[in-house]
Design a protein around this motif. Structure first.
Motif, PDB file in Angstrom:
ATOM      1  N   TYR A 215      14.162  20.053 -11.038  1.00 39.34           N
ATOM      2  CA  TYR A 215      12.757  20.466 -11.027  1.00 39.34           C
ATOM      3  C   TYR A 215      11.896  19.277 -10.611  1.00 39.34           C
ATOM      4  O   TYR A 215      11.891  18.229 -11.273  1.00 39.34           O
ATOM      5  CB  TYR A 215      12.301  20.970 -12.394  1.00 39.34           C
ATOM      6  N   GLY A 216      11.162  19.467  -9.490  1.00 38.53           N
ATOM      7  CA  GLY A 216      10.267  18.430  -8.996  1.00 38.53           C
ATOM      8  C   GLY A 216       8.833  18.733  -9.387  1.00 38.53           C
ATOM      9  O   GLY A 216       8.272  19.740  -8.959  1.00 38.53           O
ATOM     10  N   MET A 217       8.240  17.857 -10.192  1.00 36.18           N
ATOM     11  CA  MET A 217       6.879  18.062 -10.694  1.00 36.18           C
ATOM     12  C   MET A 217       5.852  17.527  -9.688  1.00 36.18           C
ATOM     13  O   MET A 217       5.990  16.409  -9.182  1.00 36.18           O
ATOM     14  CB  MET A 217       6.708  17.350 -12.035  1.00 36.18           C
ATOM     15  N   PRO A 218       4.802  18.273  -9.399  1.00 34.49           N
ATOM     16  CA  PRO A 218       3.793  17.804  -8.445  1.00 34.49           C
ATOM     17  C   PRO A 218       2.910  16.697  -9.002  1.00 34.49           C
ATOM     18  O   PRO A 218       2.255  15.981  -8.245  1.00 34.49           O
ATOM     19  CB  PRO A 218       2.974  19.064  -8.150  1.00 34.49           C
ATOM     20  N   GLU A 219       2.894  16.535 -10.328  1.00 34.87           N
ATOM     21  CA  GLU A 219       2.065  15.506 -10.940  1.00 34.87           C
ATOM     22  C   GLU A 219       2.626  14.103 -10.680  1.00 34.87           C
ATOM     23  O   GLU A 219       3.830  13.915 -10.547  1.00 34.87           O
ATOM     24  CB  GLU A 219       1.953  15.716 -12.458  1.00 34.87           C
ATOM     25  N   THR A 220       1.742  13.117 -10.644  1.00 33.39           N
ATOM     26  CA  THR A 220       2.139  11.709 -10.579  1.00 33.39           C
ATOM     27  C   THR A 220       2.123  11.160 -11.997  1.00 33.39           C
ATOM     28  O   THR A 220       1.057  11.016 -12.607  1.00 33.39           O
ATOM     29  CB  THR A 220       1.181  10.907  -9.692  1.00 33.39           C
ATOM     30  N   LEU A 221       3.309  10.847 -12.528  1.00 34.16           N
ATOM     31  CA  LEU A 221       3.434  10.509 -13.948  1.00 34.16           C
ATOM     32  C   LEU A 221       3.983   9.112 -14.206  1.00 34.16           C
ATOM     33  O   LEU A 221       4.180   8.732 -15.356  1.00 34.16           O
ATOM     34  CB  LEU A 221       4.331  11.537 -14.646  1.00 34.16           C
ATOM     35  N   ALA A 222       4.239   8.348 -13.141  1.00 31.00           N
ATOM     36  CA  ALA A 222       4.825   7.019 -13.315  1.00 31.00           C
ATOM     37  C   ALA A 222       4.401   6.116 -12.174  1.00 31.00           C
ATOM     38  O   ALA A 222       3.869   6.573 -11.156  1.00 31.00           O
ATOM     39  CB  ALA A 222       6.349   7.116 -13.381  1.00 31.00           C
ATOM     40  N   ALA A 223       4.657   4.814 -12.352  1.00 30.66           N
ATOM     41  CA  ALA A 223       4.376   3.828 -11.307  1.00 30.66           C
ATOM     42  C   ALA A 223       5.602   2.950 -11.114  1.00 30.66           C
ATOM     43  O   ALA A 223       6.165   2.425 -12.075  1.00 30.66           O
ATOM     44  CB  ALA A 223       3.163   2.981 -11.670  1.00 30.66           C
ATOM     45  N   TYR A 224       6.010   2.808  -9.865  1.00 30.41           N
ATOM     46  CA  TYR A 224       7.176   2.013  -9.490  1.00 30.41           C
ATOM     47  C   TYR A 224       6.690   0.739  -8.819  1.00 30.41           C
ATOM     48  O   TYR A 224       5.942   0.782  -7.848  1.00 30.41           O
ATOM     49  CB  TYR A 224       8.060   2.818  -8.531  1.00 30.41           C
ATOM     50  N   ARG A 225       7.121  -0.399  -9.356  1.00 28.14           N
ATOM     51  CA  ARG A 225       6.611  -1.674  -8.845  1.00 28.14           C
ATOM     52  C   ARG A 225       7.457  -2.175  -7.671  1.00 28.14           C
ATOM     53  O   ARG A 225       8.668  -2.351  -7.783  1.00 28.14           O
ATOM     54  CB  ARG A 225       6.591  -2.733  -9.952  1.00 28.14           C
ATOM     55  N   ILE A 226       6.793  -2.397  -6.543  1.00 31.39           N
ATOM     56  CA  ILE A 226       7.430  -2.970  -5.359  1.00 31.39           C
ATOM     57  C   ILE A 226       7.186  -4.469  -5.409  1.00 31.39           C
ATOM     58  O   ILE A 226       6.063  -4.929  -5.230  1.00 31.39           O
ATOM     59  CB  ILE A 226       6.815  -2.396  -4.068  1.00 31.39           C
ATOM     60  N   ARG A 227       8.226  -5.250  -5.653  1.00 40.43           N
ATOM     61  CA  ARG A 227       8.029  -6.700  -5.748  1.00 40.43           C
ATOM     62  C   ARG A 227       9.106  -7.447  -4.979  1.00 40.43           C
ATOM     63  O   ARG A 227      10.258  -7.035  -4.924  1.00 40.43           O
ATOM     64  CB  ARG A 227       7.977  -7.155  -7.202  1.00 40.43           C
ATOM     65  N   GLY A 228       8.699  -8.549  -4.422  1.00 38.05           N
ATOM     66  CA  GLY A 228       9.562  -9.298  -3.538  1.00 38.05           C
ATOM     67  C   GLY A 228      10.818  -9.839  -4.185  1.00 38.05           C
ATOM     68  O   GLY A 228      11.845  -9.987  -3.533  1.00 38.05           O
ATOM     69  N   GLY A 229      10.782 -10.147  -5.484  1.00 35.67           N
ATOM     70  CA  GLY A 229      11.936 -10.749  -6.139  1.00 35.67           C
ATOM     71  C   GLY A 229      12.858  -9.768  -6.806  1.00 35.67           C
ATOM     72  O   GLY A 229      13.774 -10.169  -7.533  1.00 35.67           O
ATOM     73  N   SER A 230      12.663  -8.480  -6.597  1.00 35.58           N
ATOM     74  CA  SER A 230      13.503  -7.482  -7.250  1.00 35.58           C
ATOM     75  C   SER A 230      14.893  -7.443  -6.619  1.00 35.58           C
ATOM     76  O   SER A 230      15.119  -7.923  -5.510  1.00 35.58           O
ATOM     77  CB  SER A 230      12.862  -6.102  -7.147  1.00 35.58           C
TER      78      SER A 230
END
Length: 297
Positions: A215-230
């Motif tokens: 089930y794919g929810m249309p709501e935005t419920l999280a934040a994913y951090r894009i970082r150079g040192g990951s």
């Protein structure tokens, strides 16, 4: 592998929480406080938070020592495990019916757990629920809003999701922070499975989908951090492409998914474009962080 410290079994009167939020943490000092604040701010009361410190040498331990909320259980590894092992350990130590794994630099909206738990509670044949996710940079500033789930919003069969993975040549479901699943299904499918770090999440989602729907929810419920040192950023483009290709080949060769040739062809055309966009995204985050350091230095 040495046993983790601080692990205690529940007593006879223990009440199992509905949801476990599992945070595998390694050298997580710069972002861990934001992650913890977001999980502690959830408006869903019946949860536990399991943090596994993977033998960090930065300020991770100090941050965890300051946590007094009784919902938080801290486990400290005596040796440094692989990412796969530490993710599996975090879930293994959880006690909830539903599980969400959260990287120690990502964050949740306050209604995330309640919304996703409701989907699983009301749909017993759904094994994976995911929301859209904001992409943020090192400082938490928005890079791109509401990413993910293209072509798989709403209720979908496992086959439909697998076809979209092959066709898109990427992970349309999203990172662990966007996903919730059942602990029983995690145990049944064998948990996170290496050795390819880049496809670790996708591999778990596809094996969970053998047992039910998505089930794919249309709501935005999280934040994913894009970082150079990951870890993702430090994996070379060539290695990412090789891992993605091997993973896609396994899906195509699995007769249960019946991947049409047209999806395979579109995926081959998309693979280099996806890789380039991913590299540019991490580069953008790194450039932003470098400029901030120059201004503050």
């Amino acid at each position: 592998m040495m046993s983790p410290e601080c692990h205690t079994e529940p007593g006879a009167g223990f009440k199992r929480p509905k949801v476990s939020l599992c945070i595998p943490a390694f050298q997580a000092g710069p972002f861990l406080r934001d992650t913890l604040d977001s999980v502690l701010a959830q408006d869903f009361p019946d949860l536990e938070i399991v943090v596994v410190d993977n033998n960090s040498t930065d300020e991770t331990a100090l941050i965890l020592d300051r946590i007094t909320d009784l919902r938080v259980r801290v486990v400290r590894n005596q040796t440094t495990l692989t990412a796969e092992e530490n993710h599996n350990l975090a879930v293994k130590l959880s006690r909830g019916e539903f599980v969400k794994v959260i990287s120690a630099d990502d964050t949740l909206m306050s209604n995330c757990v309640a919304a996703q738990a409701a989907v699983l509670e009301n749909n017993p044949d759904v094994t994976v629920v995911a929301s859209r996710t904001d992409f943020i940079d090192d400082a938490g500033a928005l890079l791109f809003p509401a990413r993910g789930l293209r072509g798989i919003l709403g209720r979908q069969t496992g086959q439909r999701v697998i076809r979209q993975i092959v066709r898109s040549a990427k992970n349309p479901v999203g990172a662990p922070v966007s996903v919730m699943f059942r602990r029983s299904d995690f145990d049944r499918c064998g948990g996170f499975r290496g050795p390819n770090l880049f496809t670790l999440d996708m591999d778990l989602w596809t094996r969970l989908l053998r047992f039910g729907h998505f089930y794919g929810m249309p709501e935005t419920l999280a934040a994913y951090r894009i970082r150079g040192g990951s870890l993702t950023a430090l994996t070379s483009a060539r290695s990412q492409l090789e891992q993605q290709d091997r993973f896609t080949r396994r899906l195509i060769d699995d007769p249960r998914w019946e991947i049409p040739y047209v999806d395979q062809l579109v995926g081959k055309l998309n693979r280099y474009d996806v890789l380039l966009k991913r590299a540019l995204l991490f580069k953008l985050s790194s450039v932003r962080e470098a400029r901030r350091r120059q201004r503050t230095g």
